[in-house]
Scaffold this motif. Structure first.
Motif, PDB file in Angstrom:
ATOM      1  N   VAL A  86      68.231  39.170  25.454  1.00  0.00           N
ATOM      2  CA  VAL A  86      69.247  38.456  26.533  1.00  0.00           C
ATOM      3  C   VAL A  86      70.349  38.189  25.491  1.00  0.00           C
ATOM      4  O   VAL A  86      70.304  37.654  24.399  1.00  0.00           O
ATOM      5  N   VAL A  87      71.457  38.729  26.105  1.00  0.00           N
ATOM      6  CA  VAL A  87      72.733  38.972  25.126  1.00  0.00           C
ATOM      7  C   VAL A  87      73.820  38.050  25.511  1.00  0.00           C
ATOM      8  O   VAL A  87      74.367  38.139  26.556  1.00  0.00           O
ATOM      9  N   ALA A  88      74.594  37.497  24.598  1.00  0.00           N
ATOM     10  CA  ALA A  88      75.677  36.638  24.770  1.00  0.00           C
ATOM     11  C   ALA A  88      76.816  37.475  24.226  1.00  0.00           C
ATOM     12  O   ALA A  88      76.850  38.108  23.007  1.00  0.00           O
ATOM     13  N   VAL A  89      77.542  38.155  25.155  1.00  0.00           N
ATOM     14  CA  VAL A  89      78.841  38.866  24.753  1.00  0.00           C
ATOM     15  C   VAL A  89      80.246  38.149  24.468  1.00  0.00           C
ATOM     16  O   VAL A  89      80.905  38.911  23.861  1.00  0.00           O
ATOM     17  N   THR A  90      80.253  37.022  24.697  1.00  0.00           N
ATOM     18  CA  THR A  90      81.301  36.294  24.346  1.00  0.00           C
ATOM     19  C   THR A  90      80.838  34.897  23.347  1.00  0.00           C
ATOM     20  O   THR A  90      79.983  34.446  23.708  1.00  0.00           O
ATOM     21  N   ASP A  91      81.781  34.534  22.761  1.00  0.00           N
ATOM     22  CA  ASP A  91      81.630  33.232  22.229  1.00  0.00           C
ATOM     23  C   ASP A  91      81.231  32.110  22.882  1.00  0.00           C
ATOM     24  O   ASP A  91      80.236  31.213  22.497  1.00  0.00           O
ATOM     25  N   ARG A 132      77.528  39.147  20.934  1.00  0.00           N
ATOM     26  CA  ARG A 132      77.683  38.152  19.749  1.00  0.00           C
ATOM     27  C   ARG A 132      76.405  37.851  19.062  1.00  0.00           C
ATOM     28  O   ARG A 132      76.443  37.270  17.829  1.00  0.00           O
ATOM     29  N   ALA A 133      75.435  37.701  19.949  1.00  0.00           N
ATOM     30  CA  ALA A 133      74.082  37.334  19.560  1.00  0.00           C
ATOM     31  C   ALA A 133      73.242  37.445  20.608  1.00  0.00           C
ATOM     32  O   ALA A 133      73.578  37.799  21.815  1.00  0.00           O
ATOM     33  N   ALA A 134      71.802  37.241  20.173  1.00  0.00           N
ATOM     34  CA  ALA A 134      70.850  37.620  21.391  1.00  0.00           C
ATOM     35  C   ALA A 134      69.720  36.869  21.136  1.00  0.00           C
ATOM     36  O   ALA A 134      69.337  36.221  20.107  1.00  0.00           O
ATOM     37  N   LEU A 135      68.678  37.009  22.370  1.00  0.00           N
ATOM     38  CA  LEU A 135      67.200  36.573  22.101  1.00  0.00           C
ATOM     39  C   LEU A 135      66.565  37.670  22.625  1.00  0.00           C
ATOM     40  O   LEU A 135      66.924  38.464  22.968  1.00  0.00           O
TER      41      LEU A 135
END
Length: 400
Positions: A93-98, A137-140
């Motif tokens: 599960v990816v966060a692509v923006t801050d 930016r980050a992921a689970l």
């Protein structure tokens, strides 16, 4: 005798799992599954992405949260026992923006409450180790999230029902429910049962009204369309790549999904279907549209979320627009690298106030138990939902 018969309306995966659970738990009880189609798993079960969810998205303490984690464990064991496809390919599960990162952190905290197995945070530079072509930016990372073939599972459940002495009666569209007896009619043909379970999916509100279960929640059909990645680019996705979901909606957003046959799909989107079983844009049911237009909840939903609706329609009509959002996660897969694939229709329950009903909704009135809302992760949770319903129908008290 009638009181020895339990009828289940609906031969999707939830109805079949429920019939199987009752038949196994109460040997000698006559269990009959009824469905209007000529095959099992024709609608939502046969048109979903095949993902076995691990419990990341669901409000702690909700039926979804409780039944998803148990259902995943049960389904995994069942598929292994029956040698059905089951691949723990994992999910990012990816966060692509801050601004998505705080929502990702909230999702992580919720997942801990839901006891999602093996879930961990992933920093931006680690994403490539799991999915070499993904960015963010980050992921689970959920290593236990899996894929399966739900149609094959449903067919296996149907065989279990028959092998336990039950019956799966197809070509039986329910047109009338009468009496305390309970009598289920399809035209001139009738079946008497002591107890009745309604697992009618896309038709759940219509069938429930036949049993005087009330008008709400209403089902509004949303079509989810998929793109299929061309074989030359399919290697770019190892498992499942999902966005951080928008908390305003029960839909998870367009994502990349590997299927058990090796295909990679992108989707689904969510556009209003113009027919209850409208898998194509050309499928139009004027009576269904009139019914939707008369429901106040639909107008309230449209007023609040019309901008999102316009965006979804644009993506439905244009492959370039569809893939613009998806490429935020895997930039190397372009519109030229996909072709239009299949589509499913989600039975979305809607309240009169315009609220999108998120949790499973199961009503009981006398001898009738009605599943009024069973969206994703209902397939994952099907065996646990079956336990929950069987407890209700049979008066058992086992915990779920």
């Amino acid at each position: 005798m009638a009181d020895e018969t339990i009828a289940v309306v609906g031969a999707g995966i939830v109805g079949l799992a429920t019939a199987r659970e009752i038949a196994l738990r109460r040997p000698g009880t006559r269990v009959v599954v009824l469905d209007k189609e000529q095959e099992v798993a024709v609608h939502q079960t046969g048109h979903n992405s095949g993902v076995v969810h691990a419990g990341i998205y669901y409000r702690p303490g909700s039926l979804k949260a409780r039944l998803c984690t148990r259902g995943m464990t049960m389904l995994r064991a069942y598929c292994q026992e029956r040698r059905l496809p089951y691949d723990e390919c994992g999910k990012l599960v990816v966060a692509v923006t801050d601004d998505e990162v705080p929502r990702l952190e909230a999702l992580y905290a919720q997942s801990l409450e839901n006891r999602v197995p093996g879930l961990r945070r992933v920093h931006a530079d680690e994403i490539h180790e799991i999915e070499p072509y993904a960015v963010g930016r980050a992921a689970l990372h959920s290593p236990r999230t899996a894929i399966t073939d739900y149609t094959a599972v449903a067919r296996s459940f149907a065989r279990d029902v028959v092998d336990s002495g039950g019956e799966v009666r197809l070509g039986f569209p329910v047109t009338r429910l009468t009496g305390g007896g309970i009598e289920v009619a399809s035209g001139a043909e009738t079946l008497r049962a002591g107890r009745l379970v309604l697992c009618a999916g896309l038709q759940s509100d219509r069938v429930a009204r036949l049993a005087d279960d009330g008008d709400e929640p209403r089902i509004v059909p949303f079509r989810g369309e998929y793109m299929t990645v061309t074989p030359s680019r399919a290697h770019m996705v190892r498992g499942l790549i999902y966005p951080v979901p928008d908390p305003r909606y029960p839909f998870l957003g367009v994502h990349f999904t590997r299927r058990v046959n090796g295909d990679v799909e992108v989707g689904p989107n969510a556009v209003l279907a113009l027919a209850r079983e409208g898998y194509r844009r050309s499928d139009i049911d004027v009576r269904e549209l009139a019914r939707i237009a008369r429901f106040p909840g639909m107008w309230r939903l449209a007023r609040e979320h019309w901008r999102t609706g316009v965006k979804e329609i644009r993506g439905s009509l244009s492959v370039d627009a569809y893939m613009k959002a998806a490429r935020a996660y895997v930039p190397a897969i372009h519109a030229a690298d996909v072709v239009r694939g299949g589509a499913g229709v989600r039975a979305q329950a809607l309240g009169r106030d315009g609220s999108l009903v998120d949790d499973f909704v199961i009503h009981r009135a006398g001898g009738v138990t009605a599943v009024r809302n069973a969206p994703s992760p209902a397939a994952t949770s099907s065996m646990a939902i079956a336990e929950h319903i069987a407890d209700t129908v049979l008066g058992d008290t086992r915990a779920t």
